[in-house]
Design a protein around this motif. Structure first.
Motif, PDB file in Angstrom:
ATOM      1  N   MET A 223       7.805  71.618  69.822  1.00 17.89           N
ATOM      2  CA  MET A 223       7.576  71.638  71.259  1.00 17.89           C
ATOM      3  C   MET A 223       8.327  70.494  71.940  1.00 17.89           C
ATOM      4  O   MET A 223       9.010  70.693  72.945  1.00 17.89           O
ATOM      5  CB  MET A 223       6.076  71.528  71.520  1.00 17.89           C
ATOM      6  N   ALA A 224       8.201  69.293  71.361  1.00 16.98           N
ATOM      7  CA  ALA A 224       8.849  68.132  71.970  1.00 16.98           C
ATOM      8  C   ALA A 224      10.357  68.337  72.023  1.00 16.98           C
ATOM      9  O   ALA A 224      11.017  68.082  73.039  1.00 16.98           O
ATOM     10  CB  ALA A 224       8.513  66.864  71.182  1.00 16.98           C
TER      11      ALA A 224
ATOM     12  N   PHE B  47      14.327  63.691  89.490  1.00 14.45           N
ATOM     13  CA  PHE B  47      14.125  64.615  88.369  1.00 14.45           C
ATOM     14  C   PHE B  47      14.730  64.057  87.085  1.00 14.45           C
ATOM     15  O   PHE B  47      14.131  64.162  86.009  1.00 14.45           O
ATOM     16  CB  PHE B  47      14.732  65.983  88.703  1.00 14.45           C
TER      17      PHE B  47
ATOM     18  N   PHE C  40       4.002  70.490  67.176  1.00 14.51           N
ATOM     19  CA  PHE C  40       4.146  69.447  68.187  1.00 14.51           C
ATOM     20  C   PHE C  40       5.610  69.005  68.261  1.00 14.51           C
ATOM     21  O   PHE C  40       6.199  68.876  69.342  1.00 14.51           O
ATOM     22  CB  PHE C  40       3.262  68.250  67.814  1.00 14.51           C
ATOM     23  N   GLY C  41       6.207  68.805  67.087  1.00 12.93           N
ATOM     24  CA  GLY C  41       7.597  68.364  67.041  1.00 12.93           C
ATOM     25  C   GLY C  41       8.535  69.402  67.653  1.00 12.93           C
ATOM     26  O   GLY C  41       9.424  69.058  68.442  1.00 12.93           O
TER      27      GLY C  41
ATOM     28  N   ALA D 249      12.916  63.542  83.691  1.00 14.63           N
ATOM     29  CA  ALA D 249      13.435  64.185  82.475  1.00 14.63           C
ATOM     30  C   ALA D 249      13.580  63.186  81.335  1.00 14.63           C
ATOM     31  O   ALA D 249      13.601  63.576  80.173  1.00 14.63           O
ATOM     32  CB  ALA D 249      14.768  64.866  82.759  1.00 14.63           C
TER      33      ALA D 249
ATOM     34  N   LEU E 187       3.675  75.339  71.719  1.00 14.86           N
ATOM     35  CA  LEU E 187       2.482  74.782  72.376  1.00 14.86           C
ATOM     36  C   LEU E 187       1.261  75.656  72.097  1.00 14.86           C
ATOM     37  O   LEU E 187       0.193  75.165  71.725  1.00 14.86           O
ATOM     38  CB  LEU E 187       2.735  74.655  73.885  1.00 14.86           C
TER      39      LEU E 187
ATOM     40  N   LEU F 108      15.198  70.360  79.177  1.00 23.23           N
ATOM     41  CA  LEU F 108      15.415  69.449  80.297  1.00 23.23           C
ATOM     42  C   LEU F 108      16.854  68.969  80.369  1.00 23.23           C
ATOM     43  O   LEU F 108      17.314  68.552  81.420  1.00 23.23           O
ATOM     44  CB  LEU F 108      14.465  68.243  80.193  1.00 23.23           C
ATOM     45  N   TYR F 109      17.549  69.002  79.238  1.00 23.59           N
ATOM     46  CA  TYR F 109      18.897  68.454  79.233  1.00 23.59           C
ATOM     47  C   TYR F 109      20.004  69.500  79.152  1.00 23.59           C
ATOM     48  O   TYR F 109      21.158  69.158  78.997  1.00 23.59           O
ATOM     49  CB  TYR F 109      19.049  67.411  78.121  1.00 23.59           C
TER      50      TYR F 109
ATOM     51  N   ASP G  17      -8.981  66.871  56.649  1.00 19.20           N
ATOM     52  CA  ASP G  17      -8.418  67.564  57.808  1.00 19.20           C
ATOM     53  C   ASP G  17      -7.241  68.399  57.342  1.00 19.20           C
ATOM     54  O   ASP G  17      -6.109  67.933  57.353  1.00 19.20           O
ATOM     55  CB  ASP G  17      -7.907  66.568  58.854  1.00 19.20           C
TER      56      ASP G  17
ATOM     57  N   HIS H 113       7.144  76.794  74.471  1.00 23.43           N
ATOM     58  CA  HIS H 113       5.812  77.240  74.873  1.00 23.43           C
ATOM     59  C   HIS H 113       5.090  77.968  73.740  1.00 23.43           C
ATOM     60  O   HIS H 113       3.877  77.848  73.604  1.00 23.43           O
ATOM     61  CB  HIS H 113       5.882  78.097  76.134  1.00 23.43           C
TER      62      HIS H 113
ATOM     63  N   PHE I 108      11.196  70.982  74.708  1.00 19.09           N
ATOM     64  CA  PHE I 108      11.140  70.444  76.075  1.00 19.09           C
ATOM     65  C   PHE I 108      12.379  69.605  76.364  1.00 19.09           C
ATOM     66  O   PHE I 108      12.983  69.697  77.435  1.00 19.09           O
ATOM     67  CB  PHE I 108       9.897  69.582  76.271  1.00 19.09           C
ATOM     68  N   THR I 109      12.748  68.782  75.383  1.00 26.14           N
ATOM     69  CA  THR I 109      13.898  67.903  75.599  1.00 26.14           C
ATOM     70  C   THR I 109      15.150  68.730  75.829  1.00 26.14           C
ATOM     71  O   THR I 109      15.906  68.475  76.769  1.00 26.14           O
ATOM     72  CB  THR I 109      14.086  66.979  74.381  1.00 26.14           C
TER      73      THR I 109
ATOM     74  N   ASN J 253      -3.053  74.086  85.007  1.00 24.40           N
ATOM     75  CA  ASN J 253      -2.553  72.826  84.479  1.00 24.40           C
ATOM     76  C   ASN J 253      -3.284  71.660  85.143  1.00 24.40           C
ATOM     77  O   ASN J 253      -3.772  70.741  84.482  1.00 24.40           O
ATOM     78  CB  ASN J 253      -1.059  72.754  84.815  1.00 24.40           C
TER      79      ASN J 253
ATOM     80  N   LEU K 262      -2.943  69.410  59.127  1.00 22.69           N
ATOM     81  CA  LEU K 262      -2.439  68.557  60.201  1.00 22.69           C
ATOM     82  C   LEU K 262      -0.921  68.576  60.253  1.00 22.69           C
ATOM     83  O   LEU K 262      -0.319  68.447  61.307  1.00 22.69           O
ATOM     84  CB  LEU K 262      -2.920  67.121  60.011  1.00 22.69           C
TER      85      LEU K 262
ATOM     86  N   THR L 277       5.768  63.099  75.649  1.00 19.14           N
ATOM     87  CA  THR L 277       5.393  64.025  74.578  1.00 19.14           C
ATOM     88  C   THR L 277       5.392  63.294  73.230  1.00 19.14           C
ATOM     89  O   THR L 277       4.442  63.399  72.451  1.00 19.14           O
ATOM     90  CB  THR L 277       6.374  65.215  74.533  1.00 19.14           C
TER      91      THR L 277
ATOM     92  N   PRO M 113       9.899  63.887  77.882  1.00 17.79           N
ATOM     93  CA  PRO M 113       9.972  63.986  76.418  1.00 17.79           C
ATOM     94  C   PRO M 113       9.390  62.747  75.742  1.00 17.79           C
ATOM     95  O   PRO M 113       8.742  62.865  74.692  1.00 17.79           O
ATOM     96  CB  PRO M 113      11.475  64.083  76.144  1.00 17.79           C
TER      97      PRO M 113
ATOM     98  N   ILE N 166       2.476  62.407  70.312  1.00 24.02           N
ATOM     99  CA  ILE N 166       2.614  62.672  68.868  1.00 24.02           C
ATOM    100  C   ILE N 166       2.389  61.403  68.059  1.00 24.02           C
ATOM    101  O   ILE N 166       1.583  61.364  67.137  1.00 24.02           O
ATOM    102  CB  ILE N 166       4.016  63.214  68.526  1.00 24.02           C
TER     103      ILE N 166
ATOM    104  N   LEU O 176       0.153  66.222  81.511  1.00 24.16           N
ATOM    105  CA  LEU O 176      -0.100  67.459  82.249  1.00 24.16           C
ATOM    106  C   LEU O 176       0.388  67.347  83.689  1.00 24.16           C
ATOM    107  O   LEU O 176       0.907  68.311  84.262  1.00 24.16           O
ATOM    108  CB  LEU O 176      -1.597  67.791  82.230  1.00 24.16           C
TER     109      LEU O 176
END
Ligand code: HEM
Lengths: 375, 531
Positions: free
Chosen positions: B458-459, A235, B455-456, A239, B220, B466-467, B445, B217, B462-463, B57, B448, A246, A243, A250, A278
């Motif tokens: 979200m990233a 994991f 997006f940033g 982990a 997202l 996770l930490y 566009d 989320h 997530f980080t 998913n 954007l 991700t 990221p 980007i 995903l």
């Protein structure tokens, strides 16, 4: 071009071959380390709490991964073992291999005049380098576990075998950068890709270890950390990778917006990067939301890694065989022979394996009904 | 479920967890379904179900995968009937009768197909439903935690440290344990026990990490929704030709023109491989030149939100012909549907190589009337053939008279330095001047940056998730039953994830508690037991 230039009397081919030999030797020594560990059950006499605390504070004998068996008979003393020495030797060899790879890549960089990540060979080489880096930093450095080395290094060895033996010689040569790749994003974006996929490779190495521990009933399995520990190391590698994956999406979108006029155009390569993302998101949800910790996670990480391989290298073959168009094809434009070569067969094989393993893995994901299931 | 602890003592420990606000990793108890038959409830609980979320998913991943295995139509091809038919012919050759089914099911434009979009919509609703469903339980869990837990709950936790007969009063012991917890970054709450004799301690760390999942989320969802919404506001012209010196207005209510002011190409040392190509563009607004910029593939021009991307370049020729008296002869260029006249004032015609030759080189056709005959020139441009500046361009010409297309009267490269003359028609001389047109993609566009910010976020989210680990500890301090005047202490901990790392972390905490207890008491607590 490519393999003739010498620096310090060592050319790129010599260095990569040296690294290859080091990996093989490291695998042997990691295995010997495990065998040596398993030849005796590490028994620690019952100690007082305070002493145990001190032991825990020091990180434990083999990086906190040794099962301290507190139920053993009083007074039995550990026998002399070569395990620590073998382990250190193995790590030394991996570090040596890493150095060789680093110099070889540096040489190629200087010689080709650009970040060498544009051909299939270069990408595979970078993956070998990256996986070694992540392994050394994360497993040996941060998590202080040595027992997973054998499987991770085996995986690295296989990757390098692919790079060295299965890619035809003429495709190992350096190429010139096409205008679309002449951007600093090449360095940022591809470095992130390499690190992300390397982290997933390390996770897959842990997955292999888990599978071995789970299904092997030999003494060797007793030298490996507990399943829970292996799962957690796995994991931790995911982990690191997730990221980065991700960020990969980007930076890819930003670059595509500049160079290809569109942030997202469902190019096979970027689509596969999304699929990878995903897949590991599914991995995390299975773990975090369902609390699944067992062999399922090992299968998922192996499925994930096959998808990673496909994203990183298989997409090229997709372009060759399915006539798909991609703006991301490394060496195909540079005269790769069309048709099935051995590397191609390998890719077909791994694709079939992917489907089989995916099915198998999916069937094995046990969705516990009880909300209180633990571990 | 049996709740009778006396009958099922072992189950008790496991059942105890939801009582204190949910087990660590598992979804919290979902909103209880009132009626199994109510369809909205059924859909709701499906959307909230974790298995469904993971399934969606995977479904999304598989769908995306399919799109890389089946050739996809070029965007916008549907409006070009011939192109579309050619694509479908290819597809039929590949998949046979299955092809029509695939076309009907949208497989050739998979990412824009209704079912793929529906899949994304379902995922979005899944995330929203799941979030709404989890909001209250999570807030309850982190907002008002249960301090007083049962002894069996404490006994059921895997990480425990017990100190028996510590020579301290319970209040002093409580302070010692609380200080140890605080040193380990815990937030500490205490409550007296039900029987009034002991003290319960609750401590947690990084509880906000639970909320970060909502943020990531939400980002997202916002990302998907914004990207999908914004797609309707932009526009895109895929290949706009910019001929040297000719200003172009790309339409779409833009009030400025852009002019190709020069093109340059750079080769690697081998002289063949293209290293870089550059196009200098001038923006003309209100009759004035307001901006010039040299663009390359990796550096487009952005003016008032409109982007000009350099996509490729194409040779163009200015062709002209004169007769015996030196007067210009009208030339006719071939269009896709027959000859068209596009002669400029000087008698020049712009050849933009609309066709490709059998050996895949740019090709075009030109007609001229000479001596009551129609002459046709088929011109193929060979970029790789070296010709120096000042010489004629590397143009290969086949000349035909009338309809005798099997018998070329001329079949060679144009001479290096003299005008082209066809045998039998030497009175006419043809000159060609080379230039380069650039092919740009022009697009707007909007928003954007907004998508990128989501997006940033979200990233980052997530980080952080996770930490960080949401960690909880419970402790109970009670008067010892064996040695009067001393206290018994049990500390137990639970981590959201990373249980193995938490083992070490907990040992550190136990050491701190031990030290604090030693410091606060006259003698060593005895005996000590850690499991
Ligand atoms: C139907 C769609 C989805 C639902 C219902 C959902 C819901 C959840 C929930 C409930 C968690 C657990 C949070 C916790 O217990 O702390 C979670 C975690 C996570 N989700 Fe999702 N999610 C969905 C889609 C996605 C997607 C598409 C991605 C990214 C590709 C994603 C990335 C993550 C990550 C990285 C975590 C781990 C966070 C952690 O370790 O705490 N999710 N998701």
């Amino acid at each position: 071009m490519g393999f003739e230039e010498y620096v310090f009397g060592l050319n790129e081919a010599t260095l990569t071959s040296a690294a290859y030999v080091c990996y093989l030797a490291a695998f042997v020594f990691y295995s010997a380390y495990l065998i040596s560990l398993s030849s005796r059950a590490l028994r620690v006499p019952q100690r007082e709490f305070a002493t145990l605390m001190a032991l825990a504070g020091a990180g434990g004998a083999a990086g906190g991964t040794v099962d301290v068996n507190m139920d053993s008979q009083e007074g039995e003393r550990p026998r002399v073992t070569y395990a620590p020495a073998l382990g250190r030797l193995a790590v030394g060899l991996v570090v040596l291999a890493w150095l060789c790879m680093t110099i070889a890549i540096g040489q190629r960089w200087v010689e080709s005049g650009h970040y060498p990540v544009v051909t299939l060979y270069e990408i595979a080489t970078m993956l070998v380098w990256g996986t070694t880096t992540i392994y050394l930093v994360l497993f040996e450095g941060i998590l202080k576990t040595r027992a997973l080395g054998a499987f991770v290094i085996l995986l690295i060895f296989c990757l390098q075998s692919y790079a060295l033996w299965f890619i035809p010689g003429e495709l190992k040569q350096t190429v010139q950068l096409v205008p679309a790749l002449r951007s600093y994003w090449l360095i940022i974006h591809v470095s992130i890709a390499i690190l992300a996929y390397s982290a997933f490779a390390v996770a897959a190495g842990a997955g292999l270890t888990f599978v071995a521990k789970h299904y092997m009933r030999s003494r060797l399995a007793s030298a490996l950390p507990s399943e829970a520990a292996i799962e957690e190391f796995m994991f931790r590698a995911v982990a690191v990778g997730f990221p980065l994956q991700t960020l990969l999406l980007i930076t890819g979108a930003i670059w595509a917006q500049e160079a290809w006029t569109k942030a997202w155009s469902w190019d096979p390569k970027e689509t596969w990067a999304l699929i990878t993302w995903l897949t590991y998101a599914a991995y995390l949800h299975v773990r975090v939301q369902r609390g699944v910790r067992g062999i399922t996670m090992a299968w998922l990480s192996l499925i994930g890694f096959i998808i990673v391989l496909f994203t990183f290298m298989g997409v090229n073959y997709l372009v060759q065989w399915f006539g798909m168009k991609s703006m991301h094809t490394y060496s195909i434009d540079n005269g790769a022979p069309a048709g099935l070569n051995i590397a191609g067969l390998l890719m077909v094989f791994s694709f079939v394996a992917l489907l089989a393993v995916a099915l198998f893995g999916w069937l094995r994901i046990k969705f516990p009904r009880s909300k209180t299931r633990q571990t | 479920m049996a709740h009778d602890a006396s009958i099922l003592p072992k189950t008790q420990a496991r059942l105890a967890k939801p009582q204190i606000g949910g087990a660590p990793n598992q979804g919290l108890p979902a909103v209880v379904r009132r009626s199994r038959r109510d369809p909205t409830d059924a859909i709701w609980s499906l959307l909230c179900s974790i298995r469904f979320a993971i399934g969606m998913n995977v479904a999304l991943a598989v769908a995306a995968m399919l799109g890389t295995l089946v050739p996809q139509m070029q965007p916008g091809i549907q409006s070009f009937e011939t192109e579309l038919q050619r694509f479908l012919m290819d597809a039929r050759g590949r998949y046979g009768p299955l092809s029509d089914l695939l076309y009907w099911a949208g497989f050739y434009d998979l990412y824009n197909s209704l079912w793929f979009r529906m899949l994304v919509v379902v995922v979005v609703f899944g995330i929203i439903a799941c979030t709404l469903n989890r909001w209250q339980p999570i807030m309850r869990q982190i907002g008002s935690p249960t301090v007083r837990v049962s002894d069996s709950f404490l006994a059921g936790l895997t990480e425990k440290a017990q100190f028996r007969a510590v020579p301290m009063e319970i209040d002093a012991a409580r302070n010692a344990v609380a200080s140890a917890l605080k040193r380990s970054r815990y937030r500490v709450l205490t409550e007296g026990s039900m029987d009034g004799r002991g003290i319960h301690i609750y401590a947690d760390r990084d509880r906000w990490s639970k909320l970060v999942t909502f943020v990531s989320h939400a980002a997202l969802v916002s990302l998907i929704v914004t990207a999908a919404g914004l797609a309707n506001f932009g526009w895109r012209e895929q290949s706009v030709f910019f001929y040297p010196g000719k200003p172009v207005n790309v339409g779409h209510d833009t009030n400025f023109e852009v002019r190709n002011d020069g093109f340059a190409i750079e080769y690697y040392d081998d002289g063949v491989t293209v290293k870089e190509y550059r196009n200098t563009l001038a923006v003309i607004e209100g009759g004035r030149e307001v901006l010039t910029k040299t663009i390359i593939v990796n550096d487009p021009l952005n003016y008032k939100g409109t982007n000009f991307f350099l996509v490729s370049y194409q040779p163009v020729l200015y062709a002209s012909a004169t007769d015996a008296s030196g007067l210009p002869v009208p030339l006719r260029e071939m269009g896709a549907s027959g000859p068209i006249t596009s002669t400029t004032e000087l008698g020049e015609v712009l050849i933009d190589f609309k066709f490709t030759s059998t050996d895949n080189q740019p090709m075009d056709l030109l007609q001229v009337s000479a001596q009551d005959k129609i002459l046709t020139l088929e011109m193929t441009y060979y970029q790789d053939v070296a010709r120096v500046d000042g010489e004629n361009p590397p143009l290969y010409v086949r000349g035909y008279v009338g309809k005798e297309f099997d018998k070329p009267i001329f079949d060679a490269f144009v001479p290096r330095s003299s005008p082209l003359r066809l045998p039998g028609y030497e009175d006419y001389s043809f000159t060609f001047e080379k230039d380069t047109a650039t092919v740009l993609e022009v697009a707007k566009d909007p928003g954007l940056g907004l998508v990128g910010s989501f997006f940033g976020i979200m990233a980052l989210g997530f980080t952080v998730s996770l930490y960080t680990t949401y960690t909880r500890c419970w402790a109970k301090v009670s008067p010892s039953t064996t040695v009067p005047g001393t206290s018994d202490i049990i500390i137990a901990g639970l981590a959201d994830k990373n249980k193995v790392s938490f083992e070490r972390d907990f040992e550190k905490l136990a050491t701190r508690a031990y030290e604090a207890l030693v410091a606060g008491s006259k003698a060593l607590p005895t005996p000590v037991d850690k499991s």
